[in-house]
Each structure stands twice: as structure tokens, then as C-alpha cells.
Motif scaffolding. Sequence first.
Motif, PDB file in Angstrom:
ATOM      1  N   ALA A  15      17.463  88.550 127.495  1.00  0.00           N
ATOM      2  CA  ALA A  15      18.917  88.686 127.629  1.00  0.00           C
ATOM      3  C   ALA A  15      19.449  87.706 128.676  1.00  0.00           C
ATOM      4  N   THR A  16      18.672  87.501 129.738  1.00  0.00           N
ATOM      5  CA  THR A  16      19.078  86.559 130.782  1.00  0.00           C
ATOM      6  C   THR A  16      19.136  85.142 130.233  1.00  0.00           C
ATOM      7  N   ILE A  17      18.163  84.785 129.414  1.00  0.00           N
ATOM      8  CA  ILE A  17      18.143  83.447 128.803  1.00  0.00           C
ATOM      9  C   ILE A  17      19.309  83.290 127.826  1.00  0.00           C
ATOM     10  N   ILE A  18      19.589  84.321 127.056  1.00  0.00           N
ATOM     11  CA  ILE A  18      20.733  84.298 126.131  1.00  0.00           C
ATOM     12  C   ILE A  18      22.027  84.104 126.915  1.00  0.00           C
ATOM     13  N   LEU A  19      22.171  84.825 128.012  1.00  0.00           N
ATOM     14  CA  LEU A  19      23.378  84.727 128.826  1.00  0.00           C
ATOM     15  C   LEU A  19      23.509  83.353 129.480  1.00  0.00           C
ATOM     16  N   GLN A  20      22.402  82.826 129.992  1.00  0.00           N
ATOM     17  CA  GLN A  20      22.464  81.500 130.616  1.00  0.00           C
ATOM     18  C   GLN A  20      22.828  80.438 129.587  1.00  0.00           C
TER      19      GLN A  20
END
Length: 137
Positions: A125-130
Motif C-alpha cells: 500500500a505504501t508503494i502504491i501511495l508513493q
Amino acid sequence: MSRILAIDYGAKRCGLAETDDLQIVASRLGMVPAEELMDFLKGYIQKHKCETIVFGEPFRASGEHSDIWTEIEAFAKKVKERFPDINIAFVDERFSSKMAMESLIQAGVKKSKRREKGMLDAQSATIILQDYLNHRY
């Protein structure tokens, strides 16, 4: 400003990430069981001003949506109906799990910790958000 929330939606669990109030940094938030996601969102939105919710959009290598896409799309529609003032966005999540695992390894997270349910989902999710933050303008 307000925060942006990202969801790596799964049939059993959903990884979560959020920005800071200035929308500069994406941080791993955690994981919630899929059946508790709407309740989590209600509480989160009451506590924090949230401008956008970003969902990972799953594709197969062939370019077609994967099987869970219909669930994600239906859930995103429910979120929009429940919170009409919040923007809904989708980001191609191909390879996010692989990148998440690599980033956890590079960060020195021990193998036993990486096996915890939800750790990989939250990092995805962090990678998607970044990715969303990097390409929104």
C-alpha cells in the motif's frame, strides 16, 4: 492540507498506507481484515481529514484485470457513496508486492517479521501511495 490514504485490497486482508498532512511522505499504516475495512475507514475519516483514497488496481501480466478487480471496484463504489466528498483514485499495482518485499529486505526487516500477515500488504500500500504521489501532477 489533508491526508491521502492508500489501500492494497485483498480478499482476506487489506494493507494501508497514509501520507502526512502535507502529502509529501507515504508511510505504512498497517493492515485490517477485509470485512473490517469500512469500519476502519469510518473511524479514520472521523479522526483525520482525508482528501483521497487510492486503491491498487490489479492487472495480470497480459494487461487484463485480475479476478479481485470486481470486488475492489464494488468496494470503491461503496466508499464513494458513503463518503461523497472524498476522491477515489486507482493506481496500477503490478509488481507492488515484489517491490514491497525487496524494500523490506533492503530496510533490514528480519525474515520472521516479513512473514507476519499484513506486513507485506501494508508495504505494498505504501508503494502504491508513493507511486500516486509521484505521478499525480
